[in-house]
Design a protein around this motif. Structure first.
Motif, PDB file in Angstrom:
ATOM      1  N   MET A   1       0.823  -1.203   0.000  1.00 42.89           N
ATOM      2  CA  MET A   1       0.000   0.000   0.000  1.00 42.89           C
ATOM      3  C   MET A   1       0.862   1.260   0.000  1.00 42.89           C
ATOM      4  O   MET A   1       0.601   2.173  -0.757  1.00 42.89           O
ATOM      5  CB  MET A   1      -0.931  -0.041   1.217  1.00 42.89           C
ATOM      6  CG  MET A   1      -1.773   1.174   1.377  1.00 42.89           C
ATOM      7  SD  MET A   1      -3.155   1.136   0.245  1.00 42.89           S
ATOM      8  CE  MET A   1      -4.029   2.546   0.763  1.00 42.89           C
ATOM      9  N   ALA A   2       1.882   1.307   0.845  1.00 43.44           N
ATOM     10  CA  ALA A   2       2.729   2.491   0.937  1.00 43.44           C
ATOM     11  C   ALA A   2       3.454   2.760  -0.377  1.00 43.44           C
ATOM     12  O   ALA A   2       3.613   3.912  -0.778  1.00 43.44           O
ATOM     13  CB  ALA A   2       3.737   2.346   2.065  1.00 43.44           C
ATOM     14  N   ALA A   3       3.876   1.707  -1.085  1.00 40.61           N
ATOM     15  CA  ALA A   3       4.555   1.870  -2.368  1.00 40.61           C
ATOM     16  C   ALA A   3       3.610   2.468  -3.402  1.00 40.61           C
ATOM     17  O   ALA A   3       4.004   3.292  -4.220  1.00 40.61           O
ATOM     18  CB  ALA A   3       5.107   0.533  -2.855  1.00 40.61           C
ATOM     19  N   THR A   4       2.341   2.075  -3.357  1.00 35.75           N
ATOM     20  CA  THR A   4       1.339   2.611  -4.283  1.00 35.75           C
ATOM     21  C   THR A   4       1.114   4.098  -4.014  1.00 35.75           C
ATOM     22  O   THR A   4       1.003   4.892  -4.951  1.00 35.75           O
ATOM     23  CB  THR A   4       0.003   1.843  -4.142  1.00 35.75           C
ATOM     24  OG1 THR A   4       0.258   0.449  -4.293  1.00 35.75           O
ATOM     25  CG2 THR A   4      -1.002   2.294  -5.157  1.00 35.75           C
ATOM     26  N   VAL A   5       1.031   4.461  -2.754  1.00 35.72           N
ATOM     27  CA  VAL A   5       0.847   5.868  -2.379  1.00 35.72           C
ATOM     28  C   VAL A   5       2.053   6.686  -2.836  1.00 35.72           C
ATOM     29  O   VAL A   5       1.901   7.766  -3.410  1.00 35.72           O
ATOM     30  CB  VAL A   5       0.614   6.013  -0.862  1.00 35.72           C
ATOM     31  CG1 VAL A   5       0.641   7.473  -0.445  1.00 35.72           C
ATOM     32  CG2 VAL A   5      -0.697   5.364  -0.462  1.00 35.72           C
TER      33      VAL A   5
ATOM     34  N   GLY B   1       1.955   7.195  -6.543  1.00 36.82           N
ATOM     35  CA  GLY B   1       0.932   8.190  -6.866  1.00 36.82           C
ATOM     36  C   GLY B   1       1.406   9.602  -6.589  1.00 36.82           C
ATOM     37  O   GLY B   1       1.160  10.523  -7.374  1.00 36.82           O
ATOM     38  N   ILE B   2       2.107   9.777  -5.469  1.00 37.44           N
ATOM     39  CA  ILE B   2       2.654  11.091  -5.122  1.00 37.44           C
ATOM     40  C   ILE B   2       3.708  11.509  -6.146  1.00 37.44           C
ATOM     41  O   ILE B   2       3.732  12.655  -6.580  1.00 37.44           O
ATOM     42  CB  ILE B   2       3.231  11.077  -3.690  1.00 37.44           C
ATOM     43  CG1 ILE B   2       2.095  10.968  -2.674  1.00 37.44           C
ATOM     44  CG2 ILE B   2       4.082  12.308  -3.425  1.00 37.44           C
ATOM     45  CD1 ILE B   2       2.550  10.729  -1.250  1.00 37.44           C
ATOM     46  N   LYS B   3       4.552  10.565  -6.543  1.00 44.86           N
ATOM     47  CA  LYS B   3       5.592  10.864  -7.520  1.00 44.86           C
ATOM     48  C   LYS B   3       4.975  11.259  -8.872  1.00 44.86           C
ATOM     49  O   LYS B   3       5.391  12.245  -9.482  1.00 44.86           O
ATOM     50  CB  LYS B   3       6.513   9.656  -7.698  1.00 44.86           C
ATOM     51  CG  LYS B   3       7.737   9.937  -8.515  1.00 44.86           C
ATOM     52  CD  LYS B   3       8.663   8.736  -8.520  1.00 44.86           C
ATOM     53  CE  LYS B   3       9.953   9.070  -9.231  1.00 44.86           C
ATOM     54  NZ  LYS B   3      10.913   7.986  -9.163  1.00 44.86           N
ATOM     55  N   ILE B   4       3.965  10.513  -9.314  1.00 43.01           N
ATOM     56  CA  ILE B   4       3.292  10.830 -10.577  1.00 43.01           C
ATOM     57  C   ILE B   4       2.598  12.190 -10.479  1.00 43.01           C
ATOM     58  O   ILE B   4       2.680  13.005 -11.402  1.00 43.01           O
ATOM     59  CB  ILE B   4       2.289   9.715 -10.963  1.00 43.01           C
ATOM     60  CG1 ILE B   4       3.059   8.453 -11.359  1.00 43.01           C
ATOM     61  CG2 ILE B   4       1.372  10.167 -12.095  1.00 43.01           C
ATOM     62  CD1 ILE B   4       2.203   7.216 -11.528  1.00 43.01           C
TER      63      ILE B   4
ATOM     64  N   PHE C   1      10.026  23.032  -4.119  1.00 39.76           N
ATOM     65  CA  PHE C   1       9.152  22.118  -3.379  1.00 39.76           C
ATOM     66  C   PHE C   1       8.869  20.846  -4.164  1.00 39.76           C
ATOM     67  O   PHE C   1       8.828  19.753  -3.599  1.00 39.76           O
ATOM     68  CB  PHE C   1       7.827  22.817  -3.029  1.00 39.76           C
ATOM     69  CG  PHE C   1       7.054  22.117  -1.961  1.00 39.76           C
ATOM     70  CD1 PHE C   1       7.234  22.458  -0.632  1.00 39.76           C
ATOM     71  CD2 PHE C   1       6.163  21.107  -2.272  1.00 39.76           C
ATOM     72  CE1 PHE C   1       6.528  21.808   0.375  1.00 39.76           C
ATOM     73  CE2 PHE C   1       5.441  20.446  -1.277  1.00 39.76           C
ATOM     74  CZ  PHE C   1       5.624  20.800   0.046  1.00 39.76           C
ATOM     75  N   ILE C   2       8.675  20.958  -5.470  1.00 37.09           N
ATOM     76  CA  ILE C   2       8.239  19.807  -6.265  1.00 37.09           C
ATOM     77  C   ILE C   2       9.396  18.896  -6.673  1.00 37.09           C
ATOM     78  O   ILE C   2       9.238  17.675  -6.726  1.00 37.09           O
ATOM     79  CB  ILE C   2       7.441  20.267  -7.505  1.00 37.09           C
ATOM     80  CG1 ILE C   2       6.187  21.017  -7.062  1.00 37.09           C
ATOM     81  CG2 ILE C   2       7.049  19.082  -8.364  1.00 37.09           C
ATOM     82  CD1 ILE C   2       5.430  21.680  -8.199  1.00 37.09           C
ATOM     83  N   VAL C   3      10.573  19.454  -6.947  1.00 38.31           N
ATOM     84  CA  VAL C   3      11.704  18.619  -7.381  1.00 38.31           C
ATOM     85  C   VAL C   3      12.003  17.490  -6.384  1.00 38.31           C
ATOM     86  O   VAL C   3      12.148  16.339  -6.794  1.00 38.31           O
ATOM     87  CB  VAL C   3      12.965  19.478  -7.675  1.00 38.31           C
ATOM     88  CG1 VAL C   3      14.207  18.628  -7.798  1.00 38.31           C
ATOM     89  CG2 VAL C   3      12.753  20.283  -8.945  1.00 38.31           C
ATOM     90  N   PRO C   4      12.053  17.742  -5.084  1.00 38.24           N
ATOM     91  CA  PRO C   4      12.305  16.629  -4.154  1.00 38.24           C
ATOM     92  C   PRO C   4      11.156  15.609  -4.096  1.00 38.24           C
ATOM     93  O   PRO C   4      11.383  14.450  -3.757  1.00 38.24           O
ATOM     94  CB  PRO C   4      12.479  17.305  -2.792  1.00 38.24           C
ATOM     95  CG  PRO C   4      12.651  18.735  -3.055  1.00 38.24           C
ATOM     96  CD  PRO C   4      12.069  19.023  -4.384  1.00 38.24           C
ATOM     97  N   VAL C   5       9.944  16.041  -4.420  1.00 38.68           N
ATOM     98  CA  VAL C   5       8.815  15.112  -4.455  1.00 38.68           C
ATOM     99  C   VAL C   5       9.005  14.114  -5.596  1.00 38.68           C
ATOM    100  O   VAL C   5       8.715  12.936  -5.467  1.00 38.68           O
ATOM    101  CB  VAL C   5       7.470  15.870  -4.622  1.00 38.68           C
ATOM    102  CG1 VAL C   5       6.321  14.922  -4.914  1.00 38.68           C
ATOM    103  CG2 VAL C   5       7.173  16.713  -3.387  1.00 38.68           C
ATOM    104  N   MET C   6       9.525  14.603  -6.708  1.00 39.23           N
ATOM    105  CA  MET C   6       9.684  13.754  -7.893  1.00 39.23           C
ATOM    106  C   MET C   6      10.853  12.781  -7.773  1.00 39.23           C
ATOM    107  O   MET C   6      10.792  11.680  -8.291  1.00 39.23           O
ATOM    108  CB  MET C   6       9.903  14.626  -9.138  1.00 39.23           C
ATOM    109  CG  MET C   6       8.717  15.473  -9.501  1.00 39.23           C
ATOM    110  SD  MET C   6       8.894  16.324 -11.079  1.00 39.23           S
ATOM    111  CE  MET C   6      10.538  16.972 -11.030  1.00 39.23           C
ATOM    112  N   HIS C   7      11.913  13.214  -7.102  1.00 38.76           N
ATOM    113  CA  HIS C   7      13.125  12.398  -7.041  1.00 38.76           C
ATOM    114  C   HIS C   7      13.648  12.336  -5.607  1.00 38.76           C
ATOM    115  O   HIS C   7      14.064  13.342  -5.058  1.00 38.76           O
ATOM    116  CB  HIS C   7      14.218  12.977  -7.941  1.00 38.76           C
ATOM    117  CG  HIS C   7      13.822  13.075  -9.372  1.00 38.76           C
ATOM    118  ND1 HIS C   7      13.731  11.984 -10.193  1.00 38.76           N
ATOM    119  CD2 HIS C   7      13.481  14.145 -10.134  1.00 38.76           C
ATOM    120  CE1 HIS C   7      13.364  12.374 -11.396  1.00 38.76           C
ATOM    121  NE2 HIS C   7      13.191  13.672 -11.383  1.00 38.76           N
TER     122      HIS C   7
END
Length: 155
Positions: A1-5, A8-11, A82-88
C-alpha cells in the motif's frame, strides 16, 4: 500500500511540475502584461544592483512593480524547490535543489539574453535561487513533520 501511495505522489509531482513549467515559461517569455513582447536590450551582471534600485526608488517605480519584480522572482521558483524533491528521492538535498534551481534560472536568463525577451539579470538569478531554496526548505520541513507524524524512518 505504501509503495502505491508513493508512486501516486511521484506521478502527481511530475504532473504538477510540468504544469508549473508551462506556467513559468508563459510568464517569463510570453506574458505581454509583464512587458515580455517587446525586445529588451541589456543585461545586469552586478549583484544586488537592480534589487537595491527597486528598493531605493520604490515610490517612483510603484509598489506593484517592485513587488512583481522582487517577490515575483522568489515566488516563481518556490514550486521548483518544493516539487523537485517530491519527484526524485535523490533530490531531497537542500544544496542539490538549490544548485539545480540556480542552473535552471541561469538557463532561463541566458535564453532571455539570446532571444531579447526580458533581459539577463544576475539579481534574478539570486532571487530565483532564493525562491528554490525556500521551496526546498518548506518541503524538508513538511517531509520531516510527515515522517514524525506517521513514525517513518529517514532513509
Amino acid at each position: 500500500m505504501a509503495a502505491t501511495v508513493r508512486k501516486g505522489i511521484k506521478i502527481s509531482g511530475v504532473c504538477l511540475f510540468l504544469l508549473y513549467l508551462t506556467g513559468l515559461v508563459y510568464f517569463l517569455f510570453f506574458a505581454e502584461e509583464y512587458g515580455r513582447s517587446a525586445a529588451v536590450v541589456g543585461y545586469n551582471t552586478r549583484p544586488f544592483r537592480e534589487i537595491l534600485r527597486y528598493l531605493r526608488y520604490w515610490k517612483i517605480l510603484g509598489l506593484r512593480t517592485v513587488i512583481l519584480n522582487l517577490a515575483g522572482n522568489v515566488i516563481g521558483f518556490l514550486p521548483f524547490g518544493f516539487i523537485v524533491p517530491v519527484m526524485h528521492k535523490k533530490m531531497e538535498s537542500f544544496w542539490k535543489v538549490s544548485l539545480l534551481g540556480f542552473m535552471f534560472s541561469l538557463c532561463v536568463e541566458t535564453i532571455q539574453l539570446i532571444t531579447k525577451v526580458g533581459c539577463f539579470d544576475v539579481d534574478d538569478l539570486i532571487l530565483n535561487t532564493l525562491g528554490a531554496m525556500i521551496g526546498c526548505g518548506a518541503f524538508l520541513i513538511c517531509n520531516k513533520f510527515r515522517r514524525w507524524k506517521y513514525g517513518e524512518e529517514e532513509v
